[in-house]
Design a protein around this motif. Structure first.
Motif, PDB file in Angstrom:
ATOM      1  N   LEU A 371      -7.497  -6.688  -7.043  1.00  0.00           N
ATOM      2  CA  LEU A 371      -8.524  -5.659  -6.909  1.00  0.00           C
ATOM      3  C   LEU A 371      -8.102  -4.387  -7.635  1.00  0.00           C
ATOM      4  O   LEU A 371      -6.922  -4.032  -7.664  1.00  0.00           O
ATOM      5  CB  LEU A 371      -8.776  -5.363  -5.434  1.00  0.00           C
ATOM      6  N   ARG A 372      -9.058  -3.696  -8.204  1.00  0.00           N
ATOM      7  CA  ARG A 372      -8.752  -2.505  -9.007  1.00  0.00           C
ATOM      8  C   ARG A 372      -8.152  -1.398  -8.153  1.00  0.00           C
ATOM      9  O   ARG A 372      -7.247  -0.683  -8.592  1.00  0.00           O
ATOM     10  CB  ARG A 372     -10.032  -2.006  -9.674  1.00  0.00           C
ATOM     11  N   PHE A 373      -8.639  -1.252  -6.932  1.00  0.00           N
ATOM     12  CA  PHE A 373      -8.177  -0.158  -6.091  1.00  0.00           C
ATOM     13  C   PHE A 373      -6.717  -0.352  -5.678  1.00  0.00           C
ATOM     14  O   PHE A 373      -5.968   0.617  -5.528  1.00  0.00           O
ATOM     15  CB  PHE A 373      -9.060  -0.043  -4.854  1.00  0.00           C
ATOM     16  N   PHE A 374      -6.290  -1.615  -5.495  1.00  0.00           N
ATOM     17  CA  PHE A 374      -4.932  -1.906  -5.064  1.00  0.00           C
ATOM     18  C   PHE A 374      -4.052  -2.426  -6.204  1.00  0.00           C
ATOM     19  O   PHE A 374      -2.937  -2.876  -5.947  1.00  0.00           O
ATOM     20  CB  PHE A 374      -4.941  -2.942  -3.940  1.00  0.00           C
ATOM     21  N   GLY A 375      -4.558  -2.388  -7.419  1.00  0.00           N
ATOM     22  CA  GLY A 375      -3.776  -2.907  -8.538  1.00  0.00           C
ATOM     23  C   GLY A 375      -2.516  -2.106  -8.805  1.00  0.00           C
ATOM     24  O   GLY A 375      -1.495  -2.658  -9.236  1.00  0.00           O
ATOM     25  N   ASP A 376      -2.542  -0.797  -8.516  1.00  0.00           N
ATOM     26  CA  ASP A 376      -1.362   0.043  -8.739  1.00  0.00           C
ATOM     27  C   ASP A 376      -0.255  -0.224  -7.721  1.00  0.00           C
ATOM     28  O   ASP A 376       0.874   0.230  -7.912  1.00  0.00           O
ATOM     29  CB  ASP A 376      -1.758   1.525  -8.681  1.00  0.00           C
ATOM     30  N   PHE A 377      -0.564  -0.948  -6.640  1.00  0.00           N
ATOM     31  CA  PHE A 377       0.434  -1.258  -5.628  1.00  0.00           C
ATOM     32  C   PHE A 377       1.360  -2.391  -6.055  1.00  0.00           C
ATOM     33  O   PHE A 377       2.365  -2.637  -5.379  1.00  0.00           O
ATOM     34  CB  PHE A 377      -0.252  -1.654  -4.312  1.00  0.00           C
ATOM     35  N   LEU A 378       1.015  -3.064  -7.128  1.00  0.00           N
ATOM     36  CA  LEU A 378       1.801  -4.229  -7.543  1.00  0.00           C
ATOM     37  C   LEU A 378       3.231  -3.815  -7.861  1.00  0.00           C
ATOM     38  O   LEU A 378       3.465  -2.982  -8.734  1.00  0.00           O
ATOM     39  CB  LEU A 378       1.167  -4.880  -8.774  1.00  0.00           C
ATOM     40  N   PRO A 379       4.228  -4.357  -7.151  1.00  0.00           N
ATOM     41  CA  PRO A 379       5.621  -3.941  -7.393  1.00  0.00           C
ATOM     42  C   PRO A 379       6.153  -4.520  -8.693  1.00  0.00           C
ATOM     43  O   PRO A 379       5.758  -5.605  -9.123  1.00  0.00           O
ATOM     44  CB  PRO A 379       6.373  -4.509  -6.179  1.00  0.00           C
ATOM     45  N   ASP A 382      12.903  -3.853 -10.276  1.00  0.00           N
ATOM     46  CA  ASP A 382      13.821  -2.735 -10.506  1.00  0.00           C
ATOM     47  C   ASP A 382      13.108  -1.446 -10.908  1.00  0.00           C
ATOM     48  O   ASP A 382      13.720  -0.546 -11.482  1.00  0.00           O
ATOM     49  CB  ASP A 382      14.858  -3.091 -11.602  1.00  0.00           C
ATOM     50  N   ASP A 383      11.805  -1.351 -10.607  1.00  0.00           N
ATOM     51  CA  ASP A 383      11.065  -0.147 -11.004  1.00  0.00           C
ATOM     52  C   ASP A 383       9.968   0.183  -9.985  1.00  0.00           C
ATOM     53  O   ASP A 383       8.850   0.522 -10.349  1.00  0.00           O
ATOM     54  CB  ASP A 383      10.462  -0.330 -12.400  1.00  0.00           C
ATOM     55  N   THR A 384      10.288   0.072  -8.700  1.00  0.00           N
ATOM     56  CA  THR A 384       9.327   0.367  -7.646  1.00  0.00           C
ATOM     57  C   THR A 384       9.904   1.440  -6.739  1.00  0.00           C
ATOM     58  O   THR A 384      11.001   1.286  -6.199  1.00  0.00           O
ATOM     59  CB  THR A 384       9.015  -0.895  -6.818  1.00  0.00           C
ATOM     60  N   THR A 385       9.179   2.513  -6.591  1.00  0.00           N
ATOM     61  CA  THR A 385       9.655   3.616  -5.752  1.00  0.00           C
ATOM     62  C   THR A 385       9.585   3.229  -4.282  1.00  0.00           C
ATOM     63  O   THR A 385       8.856   2.311  -3.886  1.00  0.00           O
ATOM     64  CB  THR A 385       8.813   4.870  -6.003  1.00  0.00           C
ATOM     65  N   MET A 386      10.323   3.954  -3.450  1.00  0.00           N
ATOM     66  CA  MET A 386      10.324   3.682  -2.018  1.00  0.00           C
ATOM     67  C   MET A 386       8.952   3.945  -1.405  1.00  0.00           C
ATOM     68  O   MET A 386       8.546   3.255  -0.468  1.00  0.00           O
ATOM     69  CB  MET A 386      11.378   4.536  -1.328  1.00  0.00           C
ATOM     70  N   THR A 387       8.239   4.947  -1.918  1.00  0.00           N
ATOM     71  CA  THR A 387       6.893   5.205  -1.403  1.00  0.00           C
ATOM     72  C   THR A 387       5.967   4.021  -1.642  1.00  0.00           C
ATOM     73  O   THR A 387       5.213   3.615  -0.745  1.00  0.00           O
ATOM     74  CB  THR A 387       6.319   6.465  -2.066  1.00  0.00           C
ATOM     75  N   LYS A 388       6.039   3.442  -2.821  1.00  0.00           N
ATOM     76  CA  LYS A 388       5.210   2.274  -3.118  1.00  0.00           C
ATOM     77  C   LYS A 388       5.671   1.056  -2.314  1.00  0.00           C
ATOM     78  O   LYS A 388       4.859   0.220  -1.901  1.00  0.00           O
ATOM     79  CB  LYS A 388       5.266   1.980  -4.620  1.00  0.00           C
ATOM     80  N   ILE A 389       6.971   0.933  -2.062  1.00  0.00           N
ATOM     81  CA  ILE A 389       7.480  -0.169  -1.230  1.00  0.00           C
ATOM     82  C   ILE A 389       6.932  -0.047   0.190  1.00  0.00           C
ATOM     83  O   ILE A 389       6.531  -1.040   0.814  1.00  0.00           O
ATOM     84  CB  ILE A 389       9.017  -0.180  -1.239  1.00  0.00           C
ATOM     85  N   ILE A 390       6.902   1.187   0.724  1.00  0.00           N
ATOM     86  CA  ILE A 390       6.339   1.398   2.063  1.00  0.00           C
ATOM     87  C   ILE A 390       4.864   1.018   2.089  1.00  0.00           C
ATOM     88  O   ILE A 390       4.380   0.371   3.033  1.00  0.00           O
ATOM     89  CB  ILE A 390       6.548   2.859   2.485  1.00  0.00           C
ATOM     90  N   GLY A 391       4.111   1.398   1.044  1.00  0.00           N
ATOM     91  CA  GLY A 391       2.704   1.022   0.981  1.00  0.00           C
ATOM     92  C   GLY A 391       2.501  -0.474   0.918  1.00  0.00           C
ATOM     93  O   GLY A 391       1.593  -1.027   1.568  1.00  0.00           O
ATOM     94  N   ASN A 392       3.350  -1.174   0.157  1.00  0.00           N
ATOM     95  CA  ASN A 392       3.251  -2.630   0.086  1.00  0.00           C
ATOM     96  C   ASN A 392       3.581  -3.286   1.419  1.00  0.00           C
ATOM     97  O   ASN A 392       2.923  -4.248   1.832  1.00  0.00           O
ATOM     98  CB  ASN A 392       4.197  -3.154  -1.000  1.00  0.00           C
ATOM     99  N   CYS A 393       4.593  -2.769   2.106  1.00  0.00           N
ATOM    100  CA  CYS A 393       4.976  -3.331   3.404  1.00  0.00           C
ATOM    101  C   CYS A 393       3.858  -3.161   4.425  1.00  0.00           C
ATOM    102  O   CYS A 393       3.559  -4.087   5.199  1.00  0.00           O
ATOM    103  CB  CYS A 393       6.265  -2.700   3.898  1.00  0.00           C
TER     104      CYS A 393
END
Length: 492
Positions: A371-379, A382-393
């Motif tokens: 989905l376009r809205f959640f496409g930026d969440f894709l980890p 070796d290049d995923t910030t902790m904030t994005k990891i929390i969002g994915n979890c």
């Protein structure tokens, strides 16, 4: 004699409690280790700082790992319960499976519900606020100041959520009993709040799963080697090699000149795309005839069969809902663990249910990141910030917590939801459950029809001169947007 029997019963209860605790601890430790390996594989290495930042990142990493382990446990719990029921039916008096009983299964469901609430409402907000906190102005900077700011933010967030739930409940139901229950935090607020989160997760699955079911064909097509029909791979590799050399010479010639900086970056990106295409062509050339001509068609046929079975089961569940009241997810509770088979086909039917549950979960994850809205969440590795990891979890926790509810609502399995997973008021609403099944069947069918007719639709639009009217997702579903080396556009 009665005193000895009472002591013996206490000892058995104590030993059973210790055994169940040990089993739960070992299972969760294994899931935690796997989750830690997965997160460290995607976490950005530049986030490893010294002193205070290192401590903050380690705490956030531990909480994210715990949440991901709970998500994996929630996904595996339903298949584990189905397998346990069939094993107990096959070997009811075996000494080696006495540890596998209804008490253990009920305990696992209750722990999964408790940990899901804990991660969703406490741990993940704490990890996010703690990661973003700096301490209040006027206080000495440090870990204590950041913890204080995080706790204050959590209290304010809790007051905001509880106030919203109180207002929504008061507006929906104005009975005297309901108004009295508004002041019961443990028995009303938390189950009601988790019911709302589960409903949101089911709606998200309703959006993600049909998209993922159609995208699975594209994803597997990218992972597997396609058959080389009427294609000359040697010619394509030769042409793409010439293009790579031309781009490399162009970049080398302009590296020392005072050109605009944007054009060389575009050429570097084009060179990376060409090299990726060359690698893919070389992999197709090295693949054996069995891998090209047998594995790919077999996997595609298998995906089509599993998807068709899923839609057929949902259609049958719609018919059962119209004629049988016990088909409701919140209907009469069935027999306990090990009393009767959950499927009319026995162990074979249970195995099919497990396959469908895993397939739906994988498809929902694929659809979520498509989905376009959640496409930026894709980890990224070796290049995923902790904030994005929390969002994915958090996203995976919501999806995995709603998976058992969706499986029961769609009729994929008849396993009764145990513990707090079955305390959802909306599961007893006939119109909501029927609408959910109808929407799932219709949207999945439309996504599949659109997927398999996209190539024909593109050719018709091209022949009619209306190629500009094609849907924007057509290029995304295709294997590549650029033509092949021999000048022909190839898309499934």
């Amino acid at each position: 004699m009665e005193a000895q029997d009472e002591v013996s019963a206490r000892e058995q209860h104590f030993h059973s409690q210790v055994r169940e605790f040990t089993i739960c601890f070992l299972l969760f430790a294994a899931l935690y280790a796997v989750s830690y390996v997965v997160i460290t594989r995607y976490r950005r290495k530049s986030d490893e700082h010294e002193d205070e930042e290192a401590i903050v990142n380690r705490i956030s990493l531990s909480l994210s790992t715990f949440t991901l382990a709970v998500s994996a446990g929630a996904v595996l719990l339903l298949p584990f319960s189905i397998v346990s029921n069939e094993v107990l039916l096959s070997f009811p008096h075996s000494y080696y499976i006495q540890w596998l009983n209804g008490s253990l299964i009920h305990g696992l469901w209750n722990l999964a519900s408790l940990f899901s609430n804990l991660c969703l409402f406490v741990l993940m907000p704490f990890a996010f606020f703690f990661l973003e906190s700096e301490g209040f102005a006027g206080l000495k900077k440090g870990i204590r100041a950041r913890i204080l700011e995080t706790l204050v933010m959590l209290v304010l967030l809790a007051l905001l959520i509880l106030g919203m739930v109180w207002v929504a409940s008061a507006l929906v139901d104005r009975d005297a009993a309901s108004m009295e229950s508004l002041y019961d935090l443990w028995e009303f607020y938390l189950p009601y709040l988790y019911s709302c989160i589960s409903l949101m997760g089911c709606l998200l699955l309703l959006l993600c799963t049909p998209v993922g079911l159609s995208r699975m064909f594209t994803v597997m097509g990218q992972l597997l080697v396609k058959p080389a029909i009427l294609e000359d791979l040697d010619e394509q590799i030769y042409i793409i090699t010439l293009e790579e050399e031309a781009l490399q010479r162009r970049l080398n010639g302009r590296s020392s000149s005072a050109e605009h900086s944007a054009e060389p970056r575009e050429q570097e990106q084009e060179l990376e795309n060409v090299r990726a295409l060359k690698t893919k062509l070389e992999r197709r050339k090295k693949a054996s005839a069995w891998e090209r001509n047998l594995v790919y068609p077999a996997v595609m046929v298998l995906l089509l069969i599993v998807t068709s079975i899923s839609v057929l089961l949902v259609a049958c569940n719609i018919l059962r809902l119209l004629v049988d009241e016990t088909a409701m997810p919140k209907g009469t509770r069935g027999p306990g663990i090990g009393s009767a088979s959950l499927s009319a086909f026995g162990f074979v039917g249970a195995a099919l249910e497990i396959i469908l549950i895993f397939y739906l979960m994988v498809s929902s994850v694929v659809g979520f990141y498509s989905l376009r809205f959640f496409g930026d969440f894709l980890p990224k590795k070796d290049d995923t910030t902790m904030t994005k990891i929390i969002g994915n979890c958090v996203s995976l926790l919501v999806l995995s917590s709603a998976l058992p509810v969706m499986s029961r609502t769609l009729g994929i399995t008849r396993f009764d939801l145990l513990g707090d997973f079955g305390r959802f008021n909306w599961l007893g609403n006939f119109y909501i459950v029927l609408s959910y099944n109808l929407l799932f069947a219709v949207v999945t069918t439309l996504c599949l029809v659109r997927k398999f007719t996209s190539a024909v639709r593109e050719e018709l639009l091209k022949a009619l001169g209306l190629r500009k009217l094609r849907l924007p997702t057509a290029c995304r579903d295709a294997e590549t947007a650029r033509p092949s080396a021999n000048g022909h556009q190839k898309a499934l």
